[in-house]
Design an enzyme around this catalytic site. Sequence first.
Site, mmCIF file in Angstrom:
data_model
loop_
_atom_site.group_PDB
_atom_site.id
_atom_site.type_symbol
_atom_site.label_atom_id
_atom_site.label_comp_id
_atom_site.label_asym_id
_atom_site.label_seq_id
_atom_site.Cartn_x
_atom_site.Cartn_y
_atom_site.Cartn_z
ATOM 1 C CB CYS A 14 10.417 -11.084 24.335
ATOM 2 S SG CYS A 14 8.738 -9.841 23.433
ATOM 3 C CB CYS A 19 7.465 -11.198 18.817
ATOM 4 S SG CYS A 19 7.307 -9.659 17.506
ATOM 5 N NE ARG A 20 11.910 -12.310 21.038
ATOM 6 C CZ ARG A 20 12.870 -12.011 21.409
ATOM 7 N NH1 ARG A 20 13.997 -12.575 21.597
ATOM 8 N NH2 ARG A 20 13.000 -10.590 21.550
ATOM 9 C CB SER A 21 6.910 -12.231 25.965
ATOM 10 O OG SER A 21 6.606 -10.908 25.473
ATOM 11 C CG ASP A 132 13.175 -9.422 18.408
ATOM 12 O OD1 ASP A 132 12.247 -9.662 17.942
ATOM 13 O OD2 ASP A 132 13.256 -8.255 19.151
#
Length: 165
Positions: A14, A19-21, A132
Amino acid sequence: METSNQKINVLFVCFGNTCRSPMAEAILKDFAEKRNVGEKFHIDSAAISNWQVGCDINQYVDEILNQIGIKNFTHKARQISYKDFTKFDYIFGMDYFHIGELSEAAETLKSSSKVVLLGNYNPNQNEKVIHDPICGDKEVFEKCYEQISASCEVFLNELLNSQSQ
């Protein structure tokens, strides 16, 4: 690319890797462990940018992971490197910007890594992009969790099914 005795290398990417990864990394590791196939995988995450290198995961991500039973997940953000394109079988981006950057790098490096939008595995095909959440509240992070969890589960199931054939 991968054989039955060689680990399957999966990288989630990301923008900042807080956050996301890392959420996807923790979730796929957890799914693989619960299916008793964790030893078959090397799972990691990285960032496109370098602006959060060395930072811990976002507090909302940590809270969500704890709520679902993934305790003590530790992570420090890192930036993707050229070496990653030789090491990883699958490199997942969270949105089309990531896919563009990753695909361009993979092509330039003549990488055999499969660059894929993680949301392509989401059963809800209207939600392929995992946005995101960094400027959002916990509800926005929970939405990311739902998308990532659903996508990782389908990916793992498809991968394990293809290997058993």
